[in-house]
Design a protein around this motif. Structure first.
Motif, PDB file in Angstrom:
ATOM      1  N   HIS A 173     -11.006  -0.268  -6.578  1.00 31.52           N
ATOM      2  CA  HIS A 173      -9.662  -0.689  -6.171  1.00 31.52           C
ATOM      3  C   HIS A 173      -9.326  -2.030  -6.829  1.00 31.52           C
ATOM      4  O   HIS A 173      -9.187  -3.059  -6.171  1.00 31.52           O
ATOM      5  CB  HIS A 173      -9.620  -0.779  -4.646  1.00 31.52           C
ATOM      6  N   SER A 199     -13.455  -3.328  -3.605  1.00 24.72           N
ATOM      7  CA  SER A 199     -12.266  -4.170  -3.722  1.00 24.72           C
ATOM      8  C   SER A 199     -12.679  -5.549  -4.244  1.00 24.72           C
ATOM      9  O   SER A 199     -13.151  -6.388  -3.487  1.00 24.72           O
ATOM     10  CB  SER A 199     -11.574  -4.309  -2.359  1.00 24.72           C
ATOM     11  N   PRO A 205       0.817  -1.222   0.000  1.00 25.14           N
ATOM     12  CA  PRO A 205       0.000   0.000   0.000  1.00 25.14           C
ATOM     13  C   PRO A 205       0.849   1.270   0.000  1.00 25.14           C
ATOM     14  O   PRO A 205       1.936   1.308   0.585  1.00 25.14           O
ATOM     15  CB  PRO A 205      -0.803  -0.125   1.294  1.00 25.14           C
ATOM     16  N   THR A 265      -3.744   1.901   1.997  1.00 18.20           N
ATOM     17  CA  THR A 265      -3.242   1.594   3.341  1.00 18.20           C
ATOM     18  C   THR A 265      -4.377   1.127   4.253  1.00 18.20           C
ATOM     19  O   THR A 265      -5.561   1.305   3.950  1.00 18.20           O
ATOM     20  CB  THR A 265      -2.583   2.825   3.965  1.00 18.20           C
ATOM     21  N   SER A 310      -5.219  -5.191   0.476  1.00 15.30           N
ATOM     22  CA  SER A 310      -5.467  -4.140   1.468  1.00 15.30           C
ATOM     23  C   SER A 310      -6.551  -4.546   2.463  1.00 15.30           C
ATOM     24  O   SER A 310      -6.381  -4.339   3.682  1.00 15.30           O
ATOM     25  CB  SER A 310      -5.836  -2.834   0.762  1.00 15.30           C
ATOM     26  N   ARG A 353      -3.969  -3.793  -3.752  1.00 15.77           N
ATOM     27  CA  ARG A 353      -2.882  -3.671  -2.777  1.00 15.77           C
ATOM     28  C   ARG A 353      -2.334  -2.242  -2.695  1.00 15.77           C
ATOM     29  O   ARG A 353      -1.210  -2.041  -2.253  1.00 15.77           O
ATOM     30  CB  ARG A 353      -1.758  -4.667  -3.104  1.00 15.77           C
TER      31      ARG A 353
END
Length: 334
Positions: free
Chosen positions: A224, A293, A209, A231, A254, A228
């Motif tokens: 996303h 994600s 991240p 954060t 992440s 990865r």
């Protein structure tokens, strides 16, 4: 067995974005209904080599035309410097009548477009109060080019594109390939790109991240795709939507890092398939960043590969190999 190469795959898929979106949407819904089997992906890594990998994604997709199969996809980022695509893939489809392989299909284009379509389905589901007119693309490779293609289908209002890539020449080449009716700019750094629009797609080769998304506008949706980049603080400050919690919380993504930090997954708000099964709208949070994600479910590959197989056969594309399997055993010899 039907063997379909990349040129034929592209012939089938070009101009069929709406069909791809519909196939991906149905696959998510079937998964949410429990009509799939989806073992965890298998990561093949190599001694003394942390950059390259090959991933196997076995899956079963139920429904009226049930299909089983597997995608075997290699990611070798160094290929790009040699003028080759980063990813290469093969998808095999198996009959649910007898288990026989019925198609072997080159899978890199399928993989890229199902990934992009999943991001677009999420963007169409998690809508803002007013339609998005621009998108920031972090990472100027094949995936984000496809993401842009599919986002423009679900958001025809998009007229502005902001690009960011660590390689500015790569961003410039990306901009040259974009449709001339788009206003394309290259951002002066990541913060400017994140702040430019309320819709952001992140598709990089990052392994760790590097951003907490603090520069995003209130109410931004971040797709996303590369998983990865964000954060732990960035994940925990967002409204988190995933494709499947069990799949996305692994392999140092992440969300996986956030789960390890907290010891639970309560930060995940919803799975996309569950949202798609409801008849209600799902507006974005007007203040927080919404973070989608997607780990990349094998059922999506099967859904698009099955579409390719069907249209390729109908159009006479690909090569039929009738003697791929052993001949049937005579009844007297069984």
């Amino acid at each position: 067995m039907l063997i379909v190469g990349n040129d034929a795959v592209r012939q089938v898929l070009d101009g069929r974005e709406l069909e791809v979106l519909a196939a991906v949407r149905r696959a998510y819904q079937q998964h949410a209904r429990g009509a799939t089997a989806l073992p965890h992906s298998v990561f093949l890594r190599f001694p003394q080599d942390t950059r390259n990998r090959i991933i196997g994604l076995p899956a079963f997709l139920g429904g009226d035309n049930a299909v089983a199969g597997m995608k075997w996809i290699a990611s070798f980022p160094g290929n790009v410097a040699d003028g080759l695509e980063r990813a290469s893939a093969a998808i095999i489809l198996n009959s649910m009548d007898n288990g026989h392989p019925v198609a072997l299909i080159e899978g890199s284009t399928i993989s890229a477009r199902r990934t992009a379509a999943s991001a677009a389905v999420a963007a169409a589901t998690l809508r803002p109060a007013t339609p998005d007119t621009g998108v920031s693309l972090i990472g100027c490779g094949v995936i984000n080019f496809e993401v842009l293609r599919f986002l423009r289908v679900v958001y025809p209002t998009i007229t502005e594109v902001t690009l960011h890539d660590l390689d500015r020449d790569r961003a410039a080449e990306f901009a040259r390939r974009c449709d001339p009716d788009l206003a394309v700019t290259i951002a002066d750094g990541l913060p400017a790109a994140l702040a430019a629009h309320g819709l952001v797609s992140v598709a990089t080769t990052a392994a760790v991240p590097y951003t907490d998304l603090a520069e995003c506008r209130p109410g931004t949706l971040v797709l996303h795709v590369s998983l990865r980049d964000v954060t732990i603080d960035g994940v925990l400050s967002s409204v988190n939507v995933v494709d499947d919690p069990d799949h996305v919380c692994r392999a140092a993504t992440s969300p996986h890092l956030a789960e390890q930090h907290l010891g639970h997954r309560d930060f995940i708000h919803a799975a996309l398939g569950d949202l798609l099964l409801t008849d209600t709208e799902h507006p974005r949070d007007p203040v927080k960043t919404t973070l989608f994600s997607p780990f990349g479910l094998g059922v999506l590959d099967l859904a698009v590969a099955d579409l390719v197989m069907t249209h390729a056969r109908a159009a006479g594309l690909g090569v039929e190999l009738p003697d791929f399997l052993p001949s049937a055993i005579p009844a007297a010899a069984r």
